[in-house]
Enzyme design. Structure first.
Site, PDB file in Angstrom:
ATOM      1  N   ARG A  66     -55.086   2.825 -16.170  1.00 44.18           N
ATOM      2  CA  ARG A  66     -56.403   2.479 -15.657  1.00 44.18           C
ATOM      3  C   ARG A  66     -56.361   1.497 -14.495  1.00 44.18           C
ATOM      4  NH1 ARG A  66     -60.762   1.026 -20.415  1.00 44.18           N
ATOM      5  NH2 ARG A  66     -60.847   3.128 -21.278  1.00 44.18           N
TER       6      ARG A  66
ATOM      7  N   HIS B 208     -65.925  -3.439 -15.818  1.00 48.71           N
ATOM      8  CA  HIS B 208     -66.120  -2.829 -17.127  1.00 48.71           C
ATOM      9  C   HIS B 208     -66.191  -3.842 -18.267  1.00 48.71           C
ATOM     10  CE1 HIS B 208     -66.148   0.352 -20.010  1.00 48.71           C
ATOM     11  NE2 HIS B 208     -64.982   0.032 -20.545  1.00 48.71           N
TER      12      HIS B 208
ATOM     13  N   GLY C 280     -66.699   5.352 -27.289  1.00 49.54           N
ATOM     14  CA  GLY C 280     -65.415   5.869 -27.752  1.00 49.54           C
ATOM     15  C   GLY C 280     -65.121   5.594 -29.206  1.00 49.54           C
TER      16      GLY C 280
ATOM     17  N   GLY D  61     -78.453 -10.673 -29.463  1.00 46.94           N
ATOM     18  CA  GLY D  61     -78.749  -9.794 -30.594  1.00 46.94           C
ATOM     19  C   GLY D  61     -77.925  -8.522 -30.607  1.00 46.94           C
TER      20      GLY D  61
ATOM     21  N   PHE E 119     -56.483   7.029 -28.391  1.00 50.47           N
ATOM     22  CA  PHE E 119     -57.035   6.180 -27.347  1.00 50.47           C
ATOM     23  C   PHE E 119     -55.898   5.616 -26.521  1.00 50.47           C
ATOM     24  CE2 PHE E 119     -61.133   3.898 -26.517  1.00 50.47           C
ATOM     25  CZ  PHE E 119     -61.951   4.941 -26.852  1.00 50.47           C
TER      26      PHE E 119
ATOM     27  N   GLN F 264     -61.884  -6.660 -16.363  1.00 52.09           N
ATOM     28  CA  GLN F 264     -61.351  -5.295 -16.402  1.00 52.09           C
ATOM     29  C   GLN F 264     -62.215  -4.312 -15.612  1.00 52.09           C
ATOM     30  OE1 GLN F 264     -61.376  -2.703 -20.077  1.00 52.09           O
ATOM     31  NE2 GLN F 264     -59.182  -3.103 -19.995  1.00 52.09           N
TER      32      GLN F 264
ATOM     33  N   ARG G 174     -58.023  -5.918 -22.082  1.00 51.20           N
ATOM     34  CA  ARG G 174     -58.471  -5.465 -23.384  1.00 51.20           C
ATOM     35  C   ARG G 174     -58.114  -3.993 -23.583  1.00 51.20           C
ATOM     36  NH1 ARG G 174     -62.462  -2.251 -24.740  1.00 51.20           N
ATOM     37  NH2 ARG G 174     -63.631  -2.275 -22.802  1.00 51.20           N
TER      38      ARG G 174
ATOM     39  N   GLU H 289     -62.139   9.180 -19.084  1.00 52.95           N
ATOM     40  CA  GLU H 289     -60.796   9.385 -18.595  1.00 52.95           C
ATOM     41  C   GLU H 289     -60.327  10.817 -18.855  1.00 52.95           C
ATOM     42  OE1 GLU H 289     -59.136   5.461 -18.831  1.00 52.95           O
ATOM     43  OE2 GLU H 289     -57.438   6.391 -19.832  1.00 52.95           O
TER      44      GLU H 289
ATOM     45  N   HIS I 206     -76.261  -3.999 -25.252  1.00 51.99           N
ATOM     46  CA  HIS I 206     -75.232  -3.210 -24.597  1.00 51.99           C
ATOM     47  C   HIS I 206     -74.161  -2.718 -25.574  1.00 51.99           C
ATOM     48  CE1 HIS I 206     -73.037  -1.533 -21.313  1.00 51.99           C
ATOM     49  NE2 HIS I 206     -72.000  -2.329 -21.467  1.00 51.99           N
TER      50      HIS I 206
ATOM     51  N   HIS J 228     -62.790  -0.107 -14.617  1.00 48.64           N
ATOM     52  CA  HIS J 228     -62.549   1.257 -15.064  1.00 48.64           C
ATOM     53  C   HIS J 228     -62.577   2.159 -13.830  1.00 48.64           C
ATOM     54  CE1 HIS J 228     -62.948   4.993 -17.251  1.00 48.64           C
ATOM     55  NE2 HIS J 228     -62.700   4.349 -18.364  1.00 48.64           N
TER      56      HIS J 228
ATOM     57  N   LEU K 109     -74.020  -6.618 -31.417  1.00 48.09           N
ATOM     58  CA  LEU K 109     -73.266  -6.503 -32.664  1.00 48.09           C
ATOM     59  C   LEU K 109     -72.702  -7.834 -33.140  1.00 48.09           C
ATOM     60  CD1 LEU K 109     -71.403  -3.101 -32.352  1.00 48.09           C
ATOM     61  CD2 LEU K 109     -72.874  -3.822 -34.231  1.00 48.09           C
TER      62      LEU K 109
ATOM     63  N   LEU L 256     -70.215   5.322 -16.802  1.00 47.26           N
ATOM     64  CA  LEU L 256     -68.842   5.748 -16.987  1.00 47.26           C
ATOM     65  C   LEU L 256     -68.727   7.259 -17.184  1.00 47.26           C
ATOM     66  CD1 LEU L 256     -66.473   3.821 -17.211  1.00 47.26           C
ATOM     67  CD2 LEU L 256     -66.528   4.172 -19.673  1.00 47.26           C
TER      68      LEU L 256
ATOM     69  N   SER M  17     -62.972  -3.653 -28.147  1.00 47.60           N
ATOM     70  CA  SER M  17     -64.131  -4.488 -27.817  1.00 47.60           C
ATOM     71  C   SER M  17     -65.164  -4.413 -28.923  1.00 47.60           C
ATOM     72  CB  SER M  17     -64.737  -4.052 -26.497  1.00 47.60           C
ATOM     73  OG  SER M  17     -65.059  -2.688 -26.541  1.00 47.60           O
TER      74      SER M  17
END
Lengths: 256, 254, 661
Positions: free
Chosen positions: C301, C369, C49, C13, C141, C255, C405, C270, C43, C257, C15, C267, C410
């Site tokens: 990263r 991440h 960001g 459920g 970004f 990935q 990514r 950066e 999540h 972070h 996005l 998190l 994402s």
């Protein structure tokens, strides 16, 4: 039966418009509360006139009886009318306020446990609002009834005698506390509720306590003053005498 | 290098407190279960949150303990519970800010799933359906190739300010009215109404909003005790929003 | 046996799941979304960001287009991405951003005029255009040539999730909360739905649907330290894998972070390092210049993460009850800067660490991440192996991310894939041949099988503890399949995981409490997660190159000659302890952007033999079409538009690119 009622009754109305009543009742509860609170401020100042002397109190009493309007004749029933109006607002306010009361013991228990657990000033204060409001159903009603039926008994001797000779001072002490706490919290709640004149609860709380303290001190002093008058003039009261202002006494004595 | 010493000194070599958690236990699915308080002892650790503490208790002491955590970062609103009597996000609560005895209980008002887990989701969905918490437009389809409709940057910010609600249920659990009236929309619902009232994309009028919250289960049920405002983990301006809505709705009713 | 019928069953459920559900529902199909938690708690909310969409509204985004976004995405993926899918994605991203705007998302907007920003630690004044007033704003970004990331203050994901979730409620998309799909129902060729466990009552139900879609997000909890939410356990990946039919793509692509706070892995941005923050070790020594004398803390990263792990391995980590960590020191930036420019960091430090970052160092360690891998799908989002099974978002390997990514891609993928796959699912359901009779005998078999598995766990006299196995798995994954990988460690890790998987078949429970029973949940999930962990570890062991986030110390170069291919893992034998791996070749001759240097990171890689040839072809096409517009050139290089659902094929309006007519 109106057409609308008939349509609603048959369940056919697609979307009956929501009643406007809750809005009006909510407003009226606030408005009646505000009226009563402001009235009580005025009331406090009027009765506190005894602190300036029996003459001042007498003048205030007579003012309400129309003494200064009708060229020296006083009509105590005018007070009855004022009291009746206040009593009507009082009953209205009580009816509106009772909508918010816990309607059964289990609700009351829930709320009390909630307040205890939350340890949150505003939440606890509302419990006091309920308690004091509930008590005033009886105490304020009794007082209003008395004032309405025997308005002529208001005066330095009558009021003082009620306190001392009739021994009603504990009644008035309790009523004073009830009124000041209920009214103080109520006014604070009004300001918070409508965000007027200010939204800062910190400020409003301080203001509220200052006002409550002021009126309590004024109230205690006033009560004491009546008790003293009642004690000093107990014989006059028992004889059913009404207070005569100093200048009238002097005039009378001068005439002798 | 003093910083190193300072940091390592607090890094876990000192003796830690022993914490006692008093947790309200009840499994409604188990006919033998009765609501009762159960105590667990746990050694405190540097930076321990209630999330870490409860996870340790479940993993090492009592695997049956039920609770809800998702993001464990204070953004999803899953873990609100009564912490020493007041609603709050458990994941954001550090044990070092509390005494050695910590009492935890599930949020009231919401349906209990078990122990510290309550069904806020079901309640919130019901609220959303009832208050229709979405932008109402007459336009059926948007042309997605076209540039977006412009919006005043400050207004967008204001809307976001109210949009920050995480539906954690703390406001409802802290509400005196909600304890007594199970159909009360709570501050979460009223805040949403204020949010959509602000949004020019929503074509609903004040009359429409009155239909949704103009009664004693809505804005007129609120007694302004503001437990909601004081426990909101996102520090939303609930007091002013509710007052704003009340004034608008009273105007409609007059 | 309780059976629920629907047209479309969406598992997850967040996005992606919600947007797919909305799409299918709008096309007239009944949709049920299953969600472990209330959808608004997914999540997706954590994506703070922003979302990449080439709207080119801000001045620093001027000149941005689908083309630039496409190149950034493919370079970011280290050429692991499916370029056609990347094209579909970049063309749809602006539409997704605009759709959300129409649905009420309070995107931050452009204010015309001067404003001060910090670029490369320098204060710079930029001037926004009057024409952009009130349009959606973009921010900068990592890894992007233009300012392209649309945002909602500091809560983009939250606001997007709420907008989508409320839209789903508006459209009448049914959501069954606290419901967990524990097995897919299939006959080896086609998927019919799922066996679902109610996480309140503990009962099993069968959900039967024409189309089943997995949108369960990432699998961060395979790792001890992750920025992911506690529900990101990869169970959606696992049930697809357990069909024995559907394959997972690129599971080794994970990935990390650099700065997750210890112990929680939350998190910290950066920006801390960007503004001049330093990394220090147990002795308070600033170690990054020893490894990366040029870029120091500001290397990319993956590089910073690698160096940090390397340093911890050398015994320079700070030991704590929650494992080892390093320090992030921003005290040198001064209180004023921290309280004004890094407010979020300050709040996180206060709320979760109880420290004041202006005075104390922040304990950090690289944290898992993002899961690039997922249920392998074709461009329609359907599994090429199991008909009727779809996937979208982080749970899918649709494959626009390849081996790495880009930030902001994402959350963009969730809504874009949701839009696209939602349409394809509706198309699928519209076809009469896809309305099939449900094989009720088979359904019953599946439910009984799952019931029996749970009963076996409840009755087991096994000696293994699920929580302990889970922690052990998470520690192996961090240790052996983390940022730095090498053959020996991976081999050891795989073997260890295999043992754990065997041990997990001997889990015993201490409690038989009715209802959800958290211990039982941990038990069956751990069994599934171990299989998934093995696909990651085994895939990483076999891939003898370094690409994107997959870094092999023993094979430090990207090897296009051998490894320009996608890993597919299958779990055909339930009793096996290893997945079966297959490889799917990426065709350089069809690429719009053939492999090359990413523009950052290592410059040496092993070329694919076709690369030069394809580059020549592209050169020639571009020359031939010099007079044509960019759309025509692109079309000639790699046509993709006809792969999109009809309503999403349109161009995207920009200030500098008005639509004709």
């Amino acid at each position: 039966m109106s057409n609308e009622t008939l349509i609603i009754q048959t369940g056919l109305s697609e979307r009956p418009r929501k009643s406007r009543l809750p809005a009006r009742l909510d407003f009226l509860q606030s408005a009646s509360g505000l009226f009563l609170a402001l009235f009580m401020w005025g009331h406090m100042f009027f009765v506190a006139s005894i602190l300036l002397g029996k003459d001042s109190m007498w003048m205030i009493t007579k003012f309400f009886e129309g003494y200064y309007v009708f060229g020296g004749k006083a009509y105590p029933w005018l007070v009855s009318i004022v009291v009746a109006v206040v009593a009507a607002v009082f009953v209205l306010h009580a009816m509106l306020a009772v909508r918010k009361f816990p309607i059964n013991y289990s609700q009351f228990k829930l709320y009390r446990a909630h307040a205890k657990s939350m340890q949150h000033g505003d939440t606890t204060m509302w419990m006091w609002q309920v308690y004091t409001g509930f008590a005033m159903f009886f105490l304020a009603s009794a007082h209003l009834y008395q004032m309405m039926v025997w308005p002529q008994d208001i005066g330095p001797f009558g009021s003082g005698g009620r306190m001392w000779v009739d021994g009603l001072w504990p009644f008035y002490l309790v009523l004073l506390l009830l009124v000041e706490f209920h009214g103080g919290i109520g006014l604070y709640r009004l300001a918070v509720k409508w965000c007027w004149p200010n939204c800062s609860r910190e400020f409003l709380k301080k203001l509220k306590w200052a006002i409550t303290a002021f009126f309590l001190i004024l109230g205690f002093a006033t009560l004491a003053a009546y008790m003293k008058v009642g004690y000093d003039y107990q014989e006059n009261y028992k004889n059913g005498e009404h207070y005569t202002p100093t200048w009238a006494q002097q005039a009378r004595e001068g005439a002798k | 290098m003093s910083n190193v010493q300072k940091n390592t000194a607090s890094g876990g070599q000192t003796r830690q407190r022993m914490l006692t958690f008093h947790i309200l236990r009840y499994n409604p699915k188990d006919p033998d279960s009765k609501p009762h308080m159960q105590s667990y002892q746990l050694e405190e650790a540097e930076g321990m949150t209630l999330f870490l503490a409860l996870s340790e208790i479940r993993e090492h002491q009592d695997p049956t303990l039920q609770y809800d955590f998702v993001c464990r970062a204070g953004i999803c609103g899953s873990c609100s519970m009564l912490i020493n009597g007041r609603p709050g996000l458990a994941c954001r609560t550090l044990t070092k800010d509390m005494g050695a005895d910590i009492t935890l209980a599930p949020l009231p008002v919401f349906e209990l799933i078990g122990d510290l887990s309550v069904n806020t989701g079901k309640w919130m969905r019901g609220m959303s359906e009832r208050l229709e918490t979405w932008v109402h437009t007459k336009e059926e389809e948007v042309n997605l190739s076209k540039a977006e409709t412009r919006m005043d940057p400050e207004l967008a910010e204001k809307i976001y300010e109210l949009d920050r609600c995480v539906e954690c249920g703390s406001c409802v659990a802290a509400c005196g009215t909600a304890q007594m009236r199970k159909d009360f929309v709570g501050a979460v619902g009223m805040n949403k109404m204020a949010r959509f009232k602000l949004d020019p994309r929503d074509e609903r009028t004040d009359e429409d909003f009155y239909e949704l919250v103009g009664d004693d289960s809505g804005v007129f049920g609120c007694m302004s005790l503001l437990g909601c405002h004081d426990v909101c983990p996102k520090e939303l301006p609930l007091q002013t929003q509710i007052a704003f809505l009340r004034r608008k709705m009273v105007t409609i009713g007059s | 046996m309780k059976v629920i019928f629907t047209d479309v069953l969406v598992i997850g459920g967040g996005l992606a799941g919600l947007r797919m559900g909305i799409g299918a529902k709008r096309r007239g199909h009944e949709v049920i979304v299953l969600s472990l938690v209330p959808p608004k708690r997914s999540h997706s909310a954590a994506a703070q960001g922003g979302m990449q969409a080439s709207l080119a509204n801000v001045i620093k985004g001027q000149g941005d287009s689908e083309d630039v976004h496409f190149e950034d995405t493919v370079r970011g993926s280290d050429w692991g991405a499916d370029q056609e899918v990347a094209r579909m994605f970049v063309n749809t991203a602006p539409k997704a951003a605009r759709e959300l705007a129409a649905w009420g998302l309070p995107w931050s907007r452009v204010t015309p005029g001067d404003r001060q920003v910090i670029i490369n630690s320098q204060k710079v004044t930029i001037t926004e255009r009057e024409e952009a007033r009130g349009l959606i704003a973009q921010r900068d970004f990592g890894g992007t040539k233009k300012w392209r990331t649309c945002y909602v203050a500091d809560g983009t994901g939250h606001a997007m999730l709420y907008t989508a979730s409320d839209r789903a409620i508006c459209e009448g998309v049914e959501v069954h909360e606290r419901a967990e799909a524990i097995a897919l129902i299939h006959d080896g060729k086609r998927c019919y739905g799922a066996v679902v466990r109610d996480l309140i009552t503990g009962e099993l139900r069968a959900y039967l649907a024409k189309a089943t879609a997995i949108a369960t997000g990432g699998a961060g909890k395979l790792y001890r330290v992750t920025t992911n939410a506690v529900i990101c356990e990869g169970i959606g990946h696992a049930i697809a894998l357990e069909t024995g039919i559907a394959g997972l793509g690129n599971m080794e692509a994970v990935q990390f972070h650099p700065t997750g706070i210890v112990p929680l892995g939350i998190l910290v941005t950066e920006g801390c390092r960007g503004d001049g923050g330093l990394l220090r070790d147990v002795d308070g020594h600033r170690f990054m210049p020893d490894y990366e004398p040029e870029k120091k803390e500001l290397a990319s990263r993956d590089v910073v993460s690698r160096r940090m792990e390397e340093h911890i391995r050398k015994g320079k980590g700070v030991k704590s009850r929650f494992g080892e960590h390093l320090w992030l020191d921003i005290t040198l930036l001064g209180r004023h800067h921290i309280e004004h420019n890094l407010r979020e960091v300050k709040e996180i430090c206060e709320s979760f660490l109880g420290i004041d970052p202006a005075e104390k160092w922040i304990p950090v360690r690289p944290a898992q991440h993002y899961t690039m891998g997922g249920v392998r799908t074709n461009h329609t989002g359907e599994s090429p192996h199991l008909k009727g099974l779809f996937a979208a978002g982080e749970a899918a390997c649709w494959d626009m991310h390849g081996f790495n990514r880009l930030g902001g891609n994402s959350v963009a993928e969730t809504v874009v894939a949701g839009m696209i796959v939602g349409e394809f699912i509706a198309d699928f359901c519209d076809k009469p041949e896809n309305t099939v009779a449900m094989p009720m005998g088979l359904v019953e078999e599946f439910v009984e099988r799952e019931e029996a598995k749970l009963q076996a766990l409840l009755n087991s006299k096994g000696s293994e503890n699920a929580f302990k196995l889970n922690v052990e798995m998470q520690e192996i994954m961090i240790r052996s399949v983390g940022i730095f990988r090498n053959g020996d460690a991976l081999k050891e890790g795989v073997e260890h995981l295999q043992k754990l998987l065997e041990r997990s078949r001997n889990i015993g429970l201490t409690s038989k409490a009715p209802g959800v029973n958290p211990e039982l949940v941990a038990a069956y999930r751990t069994q599934k997660m171990l299989k998934l962990a093995l696909t990651v570890a085994y895939g990483a062991l076999q891939r003898t190159e370094s690409r994107g986030a997959h870094f092999r110390e023993d094979y430090p170069h990207r090897d296009d000659q051998q490894w320009l291919k996608r890993t597919l893992s299958f779990w055909r034998d339930e009793n096996a302890t290893l997945p079966e791996l297959q490889y799917e070749t990426l065709d350089v001759m069809k690429m719009e952007l053939p492999p090359g240097w990413r523009g950052y990171g290592a410059k040496d890689y092993i070329d694919h033999p076709d690369t030069a040839k394809r580059l020549g072809e592209i050169e020639e096409i571009k020359k031939r079409m010099e007079s044509k517009d960019r759309f025509a050139v692109q079309e000639a290089l790699m046509p993709f538009r006809d792969k999109l659902p009809g309503e999403l094929r349109g161009l995207n309006e920009r200030i500098d690119e008005p639509l004709n007519g």
